[in-house]
Design a protein around this motif. Structure first.
Motif, PDB file in Angstrom:
ATOM      1  N   THR A  92      29.639  27.227  46.349  1.00 23.69           N
ATOM      2  CA  THR A  92      29.947  26.867  44.972  1.00 23.69           C
ATOM      3  C   THR A  92      29.892  28.113  44.108  1.00 23.69           C
ATOM      4  OG1 THR A  92      29.387  25.335  43.192  1.00 23.69           O
ATOM      5  CG2 THR A  92      27.550  26.379  44.354  1.00 23.69           C
ATOM      6  N   SER A  93      30.221  28.011  42.838  1.00 21.75           N
ATOM      7  CA  SER A  93      30.180  29.175  41.958  1.00 21.75           C
ATOM      8  C   SER A  93      28.735  29.614  41.745  1.00 21.75           C
ATOM      9  CB  SER A  93      30.836  28.861  40.621  1.00 21.75           C
ATOM     10  OG  SER A  93      30.124  27.846  39.945  1.00 21.75           O
ATOM     11  N   GLY A  94      28.560  30.883  41.384  1.00 18.76           N
ATOM     12  CA  GLY A  94      27.203  31.404  41.218  1.00 18.76           C
ATOM     13  C   GLY A  94      27.158  32.591  40.283  1.00 18.76           C
ATOM     14  N   GLN A  95      26.016  32.755  39.631  1.00 19.06           N
ATOM     15  CA  GLN A  95      25.785  33.875  38.733  1.00 19.06           C
ATOM     16  C   GLN A  95      25.108  35.019  39.482  1.00 19.06           C
ATOM     17  OE1 GLN A  95      26.722  34.079  35.580  1.00 19.06           O
ATOM     18  NE2 GLN A  95      27.193  31.960  35.020  1.00 19.06           N
ATOM     19  N   LEU A  96      25.400  36.242  39.032  1.00 15.18           N
ATOM     20  CA  LEU A  96      24.789  37.428  39.623  1.00 15.18           C
ATOM     21  C   LEU A  96      23.283  37.436  39.350  1.00 15.18           C
ATOM     22  CD1 LEU A  96      25.284  40.216  41.028  1.00 15.18           C
ATOM     23  CD2 LEU A  96      25.454  41.186  38.736  1.00 15.18           C
ATOM     24  N   THR A  97      22.481  37.586  40.403  1.00  8.46           N
ATOM     25  CA  THR A  97      21.030  37.598  40.256  1.00  8.46           C
ATOM     26  C   THR A  97      20.384  38.888  40.738  1.00  8.46           C
ATOM     27  OG1 THR A  97      20.742  36.530  42.423  1.00  8.46           O
ATOM     28  CG2 THR A  97      20.873  35.091  40.481  1.00  8.46           C
ATOM     29  N   GLY A  98      21.069  39.680  41.549  1.00  8.87           N
ATOM     30  CA  GLY A  98      20.448  40.899  42.059  1.00  8.87           C
ATOM     31  C   GLY A  98      21.445  41.804  42.731  1.00  8.87           C
ATOM     32  N   ILE A  99      21.092  43.080  42.797  1.00  9.25           N
ATOM     33  CA  ILE A  99      21.944  44.100  43.406  1.00  9.25           C
ATOM     34  C   ILE A  99      21.087  44.951  44.326  1.00  9.25           C
ATOM     35  CG2 ILE A  99      23.374  46.148  42.977  1.00  9.25           C
ATOM     36  CD1 ILE A  99      24.142  44.940  40.302  1.00  9.25           C
ATOM     37  N   ASN A 100      21.630  45.258  45.510  1.00  9.55           N
ATOM     38  CA  ASN A 100      20.943  46.141  46.447  1.00  9.55           C
ATOM     39  C   ASN A 100      21.948  47.143  47.002  1.00  9.55           C
ATOM     40  OD1 ASN A 100      18.625  46.931  48.158  1.00  9.55           O
ATOM     41  ND2 ASN A 100      19.963  46.249  49.801  1.00  9.55           N
ATOM     42  N   ILE A 101      21.577  48.418  46.998  1.00 13.50           N
ATOM     43  CA  ILE A 101      22.458  49.479  47.476  1.00 13.50           C
ATOM     44  C   ILE A 101      21.874  50.040  48.762  1.00 13.50           C
ATOM     45  CG2 ILE A 101      23.546  51.690  46.929  1.00 13.50           C
ATOM     46  CD1 ILE A 101      23.294  50.981  43.990  1.00 13.50           C
TER      47      ILE A 101
ATOM     48  N   ILE B 197      27.239  48.261  48.367  1.00 16.81           N
ATOM     49  CA  ILE B 197      26.510  47.530  47.328  1.00 16.81           C
ATOM     50  C   ILE B 197      26.572  46.044  47.643  1.00 16.81           C
ATOM     51  CG2 ILE B 197      26.347  47.064  44.862  1.00 16.81           C
ATOM     52  CD1 ILE B 197      27.783  49.693  44.381  1.00 16.81           C
ATOM     53  N   LEU B 198      25.417  45.454  47.915  1.00 18.14           N
ATOM     54  CA  LEU B 198      25.313  44.026  48.189  1.00 18.14           C
ATOM     55  C   LEU B 198      24.802  43.322  46.946  1.00 18.14           C
ATOM     56  CD1 LEU B 198      23.757  44.045  51.779  1.00 18.14           C
ATOM     57  CD2 LEU B 198      26.156  43.731  51.152  1.00 18.14           C
ATOM     58  N   THR B 199      25.513  42.284  46.541  1.00 24.17           N
ATOM     59  CA  THR B 199      25.122  41.520  45.362  1.00 24.17           C
ATOM     60  C   THR B 199      24.647  40.134  45.774  1.00 24.17           C
ATOM     61  OG1 THR B 199      27.446  40.874  45.081  1.00 24.17           O
ATOM     62  CG2 THR B 199      26.648  42.736  43.782  1.00 24.17           C
ATOM     63  N   ARG B 200      23.635  39.645  45.090  1.00 23.15           N
ATOM     64  CA  ARG B 200      23.095  38.309  45.341  1.00 23.15           C
ATOM     65  C   ARG B 200      23.428  37.398  44.172  1.00 23.15           C
ATOM     66  NH1 ARG B 200      18.942  41.721  46.118  1.00 23.15           N
ATOM     67  NH2 ARG B 200      17.846  40.942  44.279  1.00 23.15           N
ATOM     68  N   TYR B 201      23.756  36.145  44.493  1.00 22.08           N
ATOM     69  CA  TYR B 201      24.164  35.189  43.466  1.00 22.08           C
ATOM     70  C   TYR B 201      23.293  33.947  43.536  1.00 22.08           C
ATOM     71  CZ  TYR B 201      28.200  38.235  43.154  1.00 22.08           C
ATOM     72  OH  TYR B 201      29.006  39.346  42.990  1.00 22.08           O
ATOM     73  N   SER B 202      23.303  33.200  42.450  1.00 19.28           N
ATOM     74  CA  SER B 202      22.443  32.028  42.334  1.00 19.28           C
ATOM     75  C   SER B 202      22.801  30.924  43.319  1.00 19.28           C
ATOM     76  CB  SER B 202      22.507  31.473  40.901  1.00 19.28           C
ATOM     77  OG  SER B 202      23.852  31.154  40.550  1.00 19.28           O
ATOM     78  N   ASN B 203      23.989  30.990  43.914  1.00 19.47           N
ATOM     79  CA  ASN B 203      24.377  29.987  44.907  1.00 19.47           C
ATOM     80  C   ASN B 203      23.933  30.366  46.317  1.00 19.47           C
ATOM     81  OD1 ASN B 203      26.097  32.130  45.329  1.00 19.47           O
ATOM     82  ND2 ASN B 203      27.985  30.992  44.963  1.00 19.47           N
ATOM     83  N   GLY B 204      23.138  31.448  46.428  1.00 21.16           N
ATOM     84  CA  GLY B 204      22.638  31.865  47.726  1.00 21.16           C
ATOM     85  C   GLY B 204      23.543  32.805  48.477  1.00 21.16           C
ATOM     86  N   VAL B 205      24.670  33.156  47.891  1.00 18.89           N
ATOM     87  CA  VAL B 205      25.635  34.026  48.556  1.00 18.89           C
ATOM     88  C   VAL B 205      25.241  35.489  48.357  1.00 18.89           C
ATOM     89  CG1 VAL B 205      28.043  34.807  48.536  1.00 18.89           C
ATOM     90  CG2 VAL B 205      27.508  32.373  48.368  1.00 18.89           C
ATOM     91  N   THR B 206      25.346  36.258  49.402  1.00 13.02           N
ATOM     92  CA  THR B 206      25.216  37.715  49.349  1.00 13.02           C
ATOM     93  C   THR B 206      26.500  38.308  49.894  1.00 13.02           C
ATOM     94  OG1 THR B 206      22.814  37.644  49.649  1.00 13.02           O
ATOM     95  CG2 THR B 206      23.918  39.714  50.150  1.00 13.02           C
ATOM     96  N   ARG B 207      27.124  39.169  49.111  1.00  9.79           N
ATOM     97  CA  ARG B 207      28.379  39.754  49.568  1.00  9.79           C
ATOM     98  C   ARG B 207      28.502  41.192  49.084  1.00  9.79           C
ATOM     99  NH1 ARG B 207      33.151  36.790  45.978  1.00  9.79           N
ATOM    100  NH2 ARG B 207      32.809  37.920  44.033  1.00  9.79           N
ATOM    101  N   ALA B 208      29.344  41.951  49.772  1.00 10.61           N
ATOM    102  CA  ALA B 208      29.570  43.354  49.425  1.00 10.61           C
ATOM    103  C   ALA B 208      30.580  43.446  48.293  1.00 10.61           C
ATOM    104  CB  ALA B 208      30.068  44.119  50.646  1.00 10.61           C
TER     105      ALA B 208
END
Length: 426
Positions: A308-317, A323-334
């Motif tokens: 589902t849609s999600g808001q940005l919650t964190g960034i890891n380099i 750069i991997l981004t984490r979203y409120s829907n549990g998704v982590t993507r580059a």
């Protein structure tokens, strides 16, 4: 007379003190590289006097050389702080559109989601595949994250399953005539469930039930406990418990089973009477890692690729700049990969202030690449590179420059006394 020599010495010493003062002032500046003053003797010569005696005419500043040795790394814990451990410069798009370079990795996010420096320059990176993190282009562009709006929902296309079906299971229909009688096996005995997502990001539960048939090494697949529900396919195994079917439909590969998903089961916006409704869709059930061994039924993996849609919650380099981004829907993507630049002659770079340099003819054209590739250094997220100024050495140099200035002033004073003596001769 020696006024010229003393005056040149004063000018050179004053320039040296300027450089030392600049180094000391930037001893706490992130990514700063110190400089040193290099002197050269000035000699007046004339044709035919190579073998003559020449006392020289003073000193000049030959160059102010930058020292690009590595600074210490200080851990900050801020996910957008990045330090380069080794060779390379962060590549920037300056506010005027030109290109700049820096070792200062204290980055920020602006209101548009751009990764920027404190001076507003945009940090450049390579685009990557969101799922694999692999680079999709060798052309760098400003790194941008979806901060102003959530990432859109993604419809599920594939379910990956890994489980074991008990090879000791009897025919699910049972055998009441056997001695002792074999009861029927409830369909729910071997079952599992996972949520999939339609094009609007609404979750629909997919139930999977497996029933042993009367045929050896064969199981039917159902998606409902309703006894009248039809089978969605059949899974077969060989004598070693390895899967042999269903056979994939070309050009697909592997063992796959198509499942039809009706979004109207959970989405009030779906259905035949809803305008522009999400359509029923097909999800591929991947069965490559399914086995039939003589152990209990157990599911070791059940994943799907929708969300589902999600808001940005964190960034890891990462160390490689991905750069991997984490979203409120549990998704982590580059979302991209930081690009670095190197030069044949780093001392030829021109300092522009704001912890940035620009290329010059002396530095040569930059070579771009990703961290850890070739001779490029690695990145350290949550850390910053300190200034490489050795404060103790600079204080000693300052005392030496001060003595040199005083000594040159003394030569002028002495020459003045000599001239006064000559003028006062009777």
């Amino acid at each position: 007379m020696g006024f010229q020599q003393g005056l040149s010495g004063l000018n050179a010493s004053a320039k040296n003190l300027d450089v030392i003062g600049h180094n000391i002032a930037n001893s706490n500046t992130t990514g700063f590289k110190s400089s040193r003053t290099e002197f050269a003797a000035m000699v007046a010569s004339a044709v035919g006097t190579a073998g003559g005696i020449n006392s020289g005419i003073g000193v000049e500043v030959g160059a102010i050389a930058q020292q690009f040795n590595q600074g210490n790394l200080t851990v900050t814990g801020n996910s957008l702080d990045v330090a380069i451990n080794g060779n390379g410069f962060f590549t920037l798009q300056m506010p005027d559109g030109s290109r700049g370079y820096t070792r200062d990795g204290s980055f920020k996010l602006d209101t548009f989601g751009n990764v920027v420096t404190n001076s507003g320059a945009k940090v450049m990176g390579y685009p990557t595949d969101p799922d694999t993190g692999l680079r999709t282009s060798s052309t760098a562009s400003p790194l941008t994250f979806p901060t102003s709006a959530p990432i859109p929902a993604k419809q599920t296309t594939k379910i990956s399953a890994a489980f074991n079906l008990d090879a000791r299971a009897p025919d699910a229909a049972g055998n009441p005539a056997a001695t002792p009688p074999v009861p029927a096996t409830p369909r729910s005995t071997y079952g599992t469930s996972i949520n999939v997502y339609d094009s609007q990001g609404v979750a629909t539960a997919v139930n999977l039930y497996f029933e042993k048939t009367a045929n050896p090494n064969e199981w039917n697949v159902y998606d409902s406990l309703d006894p009248a529900a039809p089978s969605r396919g059949t899974i077969t195994f060989d004598g070693d418990g390895k899967i042999t079917g269903p056979a994939p439909t070309p050009p697909a590969t592997g063992f796959q089973l198509p499942l039809q998903i009706d979004p109207s089961l959970n989405n009030p916006n779906a259905g035949p009477t809803a305008p522009n409704a999400p359509n029923p869709f097909t999800v591929t059930l991947s069965l490559d890692n399914v086995t039939q061994f003589g152990t209990k039924f157990a599911v070791s993996e059940l994943t799907q690729d929708g969300y589902t849609s999600g808001q940005l919650t964190g960034i890891n380099i990462g160390d490689d700049g991905v750069i991997l981004t984490r979203y409120s829907n549990g998704v982590t993507r580059a979302e991209g990969q930081v690009v670095l630049a190197s030069f044949r002659n780093t001392q030829g770079l021109a300092a522009m202030g704001g912890n940035t340099w620009v290329e010059t003819y002396e530095s040569g054209q930059p070579t771009f690449g990703a961290p850890t590739d070739g001779n490029f250094g690695s990145l350290r997220a949550g850390a910053l590179e300190d200034s490489n100024v050795d404060l103790t050495a600079e204080l000693v140099n300052m005392m030496t420059a001060q003595r040199a200035y005083q000594a040159n002033a003394q030569t002028i004073k002495t020459q003045d006394q000599v001239m006064s003596t000559l003028v006062n001769l009777r």
